[in-house]
Motif scaffolding. Sequence first.
Motif, PDB file in Angstrom:
ATOM      1  N   GLY A 301       0.779  -1.237   0.000  1.00  0.00           N
ATOM      2  CA  GLY A 301       0.000   0.000   0.000  1.00  0.00           C
ATOM      3  C   GLY A 301       0.809   1.283   0.000  1.00  0.00           C
ATOM      4  N   ILE A 302       2.136   1.194  -0.065  1.00  0.00           N
ATOM      5  CA  ILE A 302       2.870   2.458  -0.177  1.00  0.00           C
ATOM      6  C   ILE A 302       3.409   2.587  -1.602  1.00  0.00           C
ATOM      7  N   ASP A 303       3.741   3.820  -1.951  1.00  0.00           N
ATOM      8  CA  ASP A 303       4.374   4.084  -3.238  1.00  0.00           C
ATOM      9  C   ASP A 303       5.882   3.808  -3.064  1.00  0.00           C
ATOM     10  N   ARG A 304       6.321   2.657  -3.610  1.00  0.00           N
ATOM     11  CA  ARG A 304       7.703   2.216  -3.348  1.00  0.00           C
ATOM     12  C   ARG A 304       8.750   3.190  -3.866  1.00  0.00           C
ATOM     13  N   LYS A 305       8.471   3.708  -5.055  1.00  0.00           N
ATOM     14  CA  LYS A 305       9.449   4.633  -5.646  1.00  0.00           C
ATOM     15  C   LYS A 305       9.548   5.903  -4.803  1.00  0.00           C
ATOM     16  N   GLU A 306       8.395   6.389  -4.386  1.00  0.00           N
ATOM     17  CA  GLU A 306       8.357   7.597  -3.575  1.00  0.00           C
ATOM     18  C   GLU A 306       9.111   7.357  -2.251  1.00  0.00           C
ATOM     19  N   PHE A 307       8.876   6.190  -1.668  1.00  0.00           N
ATOM     20  CA  PHE A 307       9.540   5.828  -0.408  1.00  0.00           C
ATOM     21  C   PHE A 307      11.073   5.864  -0.585  1.00  0.00           C
ATOM     22  N   GLN A 308      11.546   5.258  -1.653  1.00  0.00           N
ATOM     23  CA  GLN A 308      12.999   5.234  -1.870  1.00  0.00           C
ATOM     24  C   GLN A 308      13.551   6.629  -2.139  1.00  0.00           C
ATOM     25  N   LYS A 309      12.759   7.427  -2.866  1.00  0.00           N
ATOM     26  CA  LYS A 309      13.183   8.810  -3.150  1.00  0.00           C
ATOM     27  C   LYS A 309      13.284   9.619  -1.867  1.00  0.00           C
ATOM     28  N   VAL A 310      12.257   9.504  -1.020  1.00  0.00           N
ATOM     29  CA  VAL A 310      12.250  10.251   0.242  1.00  0.00           C
ATOM     30  C   VAL A 310      13.460   9.832   1.084  1.00  0.00           C
ATOM     31  N   LEU A 311      13.678   8.516   1.138  1.00  0.00           N
ATOM     32  CA  LEU A 311      14.797   7.988   1.912  1.00  0.00           C
ATOM     33  C   LEU A 311      16.124   8.583   1.408  1.00  0.00           C
ATOM     34  N   LYS A 312      16.264   8.624   0.087  1.00  0.00           N
ATOM     35  CA  LYS A 312      17.537   9.075  -0.490  1.00  0.00           C
ATOM     36  C   LYS A 312      17.674  10.586  -0.461  1.00  0.00           C
ATOM     37  N   TYR A 313      16.625  11.303  -0.884  1.00  0.00           N
ATOM     38  CA  TYR A 313      16.808  12.735  -1.079  1.00  0.00           C
ATOM     39  C   TYR A 313      16.390  13.578   0.124  1.00  0.00           C
ATOM     40  N   LYS A 314      15.532  13.040   0.987  1.00  0.00           N
ATOM     41  CA  LYS A 314      15.173  13.816   2.182  1.00  0.00           C
ATOM     42  C   LYS A 314      16.072  13.430   3.356  1.00  0.00           C
ATOM     43  N   TYR A 315      16.424  12.147   3.439  1.00  0.00           N
ATOM     44  CA  TYR A 315      17.206  11.696   4.597  1.00  0.00           C
ATOM     45  C   TYR A 315      18.632  11.261   4.254  1.00  0.00           C
ATOM     46  N   GLY A 316      18.980  11.299   2.970  1.00  0.00           N
ATOM     47  CA  GLY A 316      20.370  11.035   2.572  1.00  0.00           C
ATOM     48  C   GLY A 316      20.793   9.582   2.663  1.00  0.00           C
ATOM     49  N   ILE A 317      19.807   8.687   2.775  1.00  0.00           N
ATOM     50  CA  ILE A 317      20.119   7.269   2.991  1.00  0.00           C
ATOM     51  C   ILE A 317      20.006   6.492   1.678  1.00  0.00           C
ATOM     52  N   THR A 318      21.084   5.838   1.272  1.00  0.00           N
ATOM     53  CA  THR A 318      20.997   4.943   0.115  1.00  0.00           C
ATOM     54  C   THR A 318      20.964   3.503   0.599  1.00  0.00           C
ATOM     55  N   VAL A 319      19.841   2.822   0.324  1.00  0.00           N
ATOM     56  CA  VAL A 319      19.776   1.376   0.544  1.00  0.00           C
ATOM     57  C   VAL A 319      19.763   0.743  -0.844  1.00  0.00           C
ATOM     58  N   ALA A 320      19.846  -0.580  -0.902  1.00  0.00           N
ATOM     59  CA  ALA A 320      19.826  -1.255  -2.201  1.00  0.00           C
ATOM     60  C   ALA A 320      18.419  -1.763  -2.491  1.00  0.00           C
ATOM     61  N   GLY A 321      18.055  -1.755  -3.767  1.00  0.00           N
ATOM     62  CA  GLY A 321      16.778  -2.345  -4.154  1.00  0.00           C
ATOM     63  C   GLY A 321      16.916  -3.851  -4.274  1.00  0.00           C
ATOM     64  N   GLY A 322      15.853  -4.494  -4.726  1.00  0.00           N
ATOM     65  CA  GLY A 322      15.931  -5.923  -5.004  1.00  0.00           C
ATOM     66  C   GLY A 322      16.520  -6.161  -6.385  1.00  0.00           C
ATOM     67  N   GLN A 323      16.981  -7.370  -6.637  1.00  0.00           N
ATOM     68  CA  GLN A 323      17.569  -7.683  -7.939  1.00  0.00           C
ATOM     69  C   GLN A 323      16.702  -8.702  -8.656  1.00  0.00           C
ATOM     70  N   GLU A 324      16.750  -8.673  -9.984  1.00  0.00           N
ATOM     71  CA  GLU A 324      16.003  -9.616 -10.833  1.00  0.00           C
ATOM     72  C   GLU A 324      14.514  -9.603 -10.462  1.00  0.00           C
ATOM     73  N   HIS A 325      13.917 -10.774 -10.212  1.00  0.00           N
ATOM     74  CA  HIS A 325      12.467 -10.792  -9.971  1.00  0.00           C
ATOM     75  C   HIS A 325      12.089 -10.210  -8.602  1.00  0.00           C
ATOM     76  N   LEU A 326      13.092  -9.902  -7.779  1.00  0.00           N
ATOM     77  CA  LEU A 326      12.805  -9.311  -6.466  1.00  0.00           C
ATOM     78  C   LEU A 326      12.822  -7.782  -6.511  1.00  0.00           C
ATOM     79  N   LYS A 327      13.049  -7.264  -7.705  1.00  0.00           N
ATOM     80  CA  LYS A 327      13.247  -5.819  -7.894  1.00  0.00           C
ATOM     81  C   LYS A 327      12.186  -4.954  -7.192  1.00  0.00           C
ATOM     82  N   ASP A 328      10.928  -5.273  -7.397  1.00  0.00           N
ATOM     83  CA  ASP A 328       9.886  -4.425  -6.807  1.00  0.00           C
ATOM     84  C   ASP A 328       9.323  -4.983  -5.514  1.00  0.00           C
ATOM     85  N   LYS A 329       9.956  -6.061  -5.044  1.00  0.00           N
ATOM     86  CA  LYS A 329       9.409  -6.707  -3.850  1.00  0.00           C
ATOM     87  C   LYS A 329      10.155  -6.346  -2.575  1.00  0.00           C
ATOM     88  N   ILE A 330      11.475  -6.253  -2.681  1.00  0.00           N
ATOM     89  CA  ILE A 330      12.262  -6.051  -1.455  1.00  0.00           C
ATOM     90  C   ILE A 330      13.229  -4.880  -1.603  1.00  0.00           C
TER      91      ILE A 330
END
Lengths: 397, 397
Positions: A301-330
């Motif tokens: 129920g959250i906007d995943r892209k928005e969440f990652q953007k906020v994390l990176k650009y508002k809080y300066g935190i880079t985490v890694a996304g999922g790879q291959e078929h896990l890309k949009d899951k984890i």
Amino acid sequence: MKKRLFTPGPTPIPEEVSLALAQPIIHHRNPEFIEIFSRVNENLKYLFQTKQDVYTLTSSGTGAMEAAVANLLSSGDKAIFVNGGKFGERWGEICRAYGVEAIEIKIEWGRAVTPEEIETELKRNPDVKAVFLTHSETSTGVFTDVKEIAKIVSENSNAVTVVDGITSVGAHELYMDEWGLDVVITGSQKGLMIPPGLSFIALSERAWEMVERSNLPKYYFSLKKAKKALQNGDTPWTPGIALIVALDVALKMIREEGLENIWIRHEKLSLAVREGCKALGLRLFGHPPSHAVTAVYFPDGIDRKEFQKVLKYKYGITVAGGQEHLKDKIFRISHLGYYDELDIVGVISALEMALKDVGYEGFNPGDGVRAVQRVFAEFEGVVEKRNEDDEFPNCCH
Amino acid sequence: MKKRLFTPGPTPIPEEVSLALAQPIIHHRNPEFIEIFSRVNENLKYLFQTKQDVYTLTSSGTGAMEAAVANLLSSGDKAIFVNGGKFGERWGEICRAYGVEAIEIKIEWGRAVTPEEIETELKRNPDVKAVFLTHSETSTGVFTDVKEIAKIVSENSNAVTVVDGITSVGAHELYMDEWGLDVVITGSQKGLMIPPGLSFIALSERAWEMVERSNLPKYYFSLKKAKKALQNGDTPWTPGIALIVALDVALKMIREEGLENIWIRHEKLSLAVREGCKALGLRLFGHPPSHAVTAVYFPDGIDRKEFQKVLKYKYGITVAGGQEHLKDKIFRISHLGYYDELDIVGVISALEMALKDVGYEGFNPGDGVRAVQRVFAEFEGVVEKRNEDDEFPNCCH
């Protein structure tokens, strides 16, 4: 904005290591460099817990994986690999690129191969020459019990056990010699706390015997050439000098902290991340968990892209996304290398704030951080207690 | 003591490049890095004078040489190489390691292969798939006219011309596309003024067609994988991030000075070194001379080891010794990369003082430096004059 990396490579670099990178370059045949390289080699033995030489290759970790395949095996040889994540799968890809018959144990990404599964495959293929494992599968955050599997391999075959320790060396207990691991490799931008560009490989005596017989083509990654050069304290090709000078500083830090303390720290920080995430109502992905990286499902129920953007650009935190078929899951939070308790408080706090920002309501502010602090207050390391008389490669007095 | 490197790799690193190395590490999938990498790629095209993409590999230059062999050729293919020095010889070694039939043109170390010798060998072997050349042979200080030879190759065969430009790119005129060079490679710790750990390769369209057909094993050095990744501004494996960030700074310096000016500077400084040495009564080794490195015979009657020790420990100057059978015969002074006129005054002055210290009497103090200054006063660059309308790859406005 302060930027904070929580990715499983590159990992943050201590300031004193960064400054070592900026020192005037020295020539690799100069006595000054030869002394540094010799100290680095001794400290790498300590890190790998081996009496064997550890070879420094100028490449990313994948180069050391290729070196293992191309130097150990011969055309038409059979080898087992475990496809339980992107990096386990890579062993199979490299084998096939070299004409090695790669027998795949395909398991669901997110779990570890069991010793029994390895045993079954070994019994089906008694002529297997090597079993390729991934100690910490970076793509799924899953830990594999290579100690137990190495035992199974040696009891059931003549194969060598080859361990991708790229995100486990310097994070997880690993005793190369004692556990009978024939080959261990790792990379520089991981537990070693320096930038990418170097990889490392050590081989048991049995593995070296295979190197003598191997007929696969190799030149840059030839371990026989590396071995010959190391007899003069040297490398066959110009090495990544600046990275090695930085590595010397990083390895001194590792010696000072002590390997067992480092393993305990990684165990504690990874537990804190998991508990922090759970307290936010997040579901963890993968089991059993690696101490290097934690994989977490995006909440529904959250906007995943928005969440990652906020994390990176508002809080300066880079985490890694999922790879291959896990890309949009984890997404994956790394805690490998140069991290301490307050770094973990920081990343969980940023998760809390970013999740609130995108409208996620599954927790009360502070829940995550409170869980993290509880871990730190209560944690007792469970690293195998060793007798002080146990012989440790400990060559840099 | 101030230390000054005059070795043909590593070469000195500008301070601003060193400081870029020490910057906090960034992730290679971050937009910030992707922007840097894209600018680096455009500037590398300028450096190679090509419209083709230039691929950045995380390895020493030898890795790019292996990439050329393993990606272009197939098992049993024939290729010509020139053994006129340690690095020319290496092409043959790599070919043989991969089962390529390597046809050797063996010439005395210290001279260049002639276009006629290449033509003769091509006529004898019309089925040759590649001709491997060394533009500046680092072991002998000899320059090879790859422009002329590339013409001969295309007139007499269907083979591709592959150029080791490891110590020529950024020192010698080189127009990859215009001269019909099918493959050019170089390394980072050379004319590019950054530490070792990266290598570079660019391929013509004809060379890419060969890549499609090649059946030699490769994985880490797979150029098809590199090509696919670059379509997303990326690399297939984690690249040497810190080195690439430093390279970005170094390439900006190269753009600012201008490639033709850099070539002229190298021509001038190398002439000054040769004139300085001759004025000291020293005999030069090798012909025609590379603009990257000057090979000089040790004078008779001096203690060579003592001379090198004095140079290194009294004057802080590191030059390179000879390699293989030239070990005790020559030393090599590099002037490749980040050098200017006063650096050359310094190294010739140090030679004068060190030679006097070990009892060599073949000159009067100041003779060498005077000859150097005369070159600087009288030099006029002879780099091919080009029409301003000539199309230059010039993508970073």
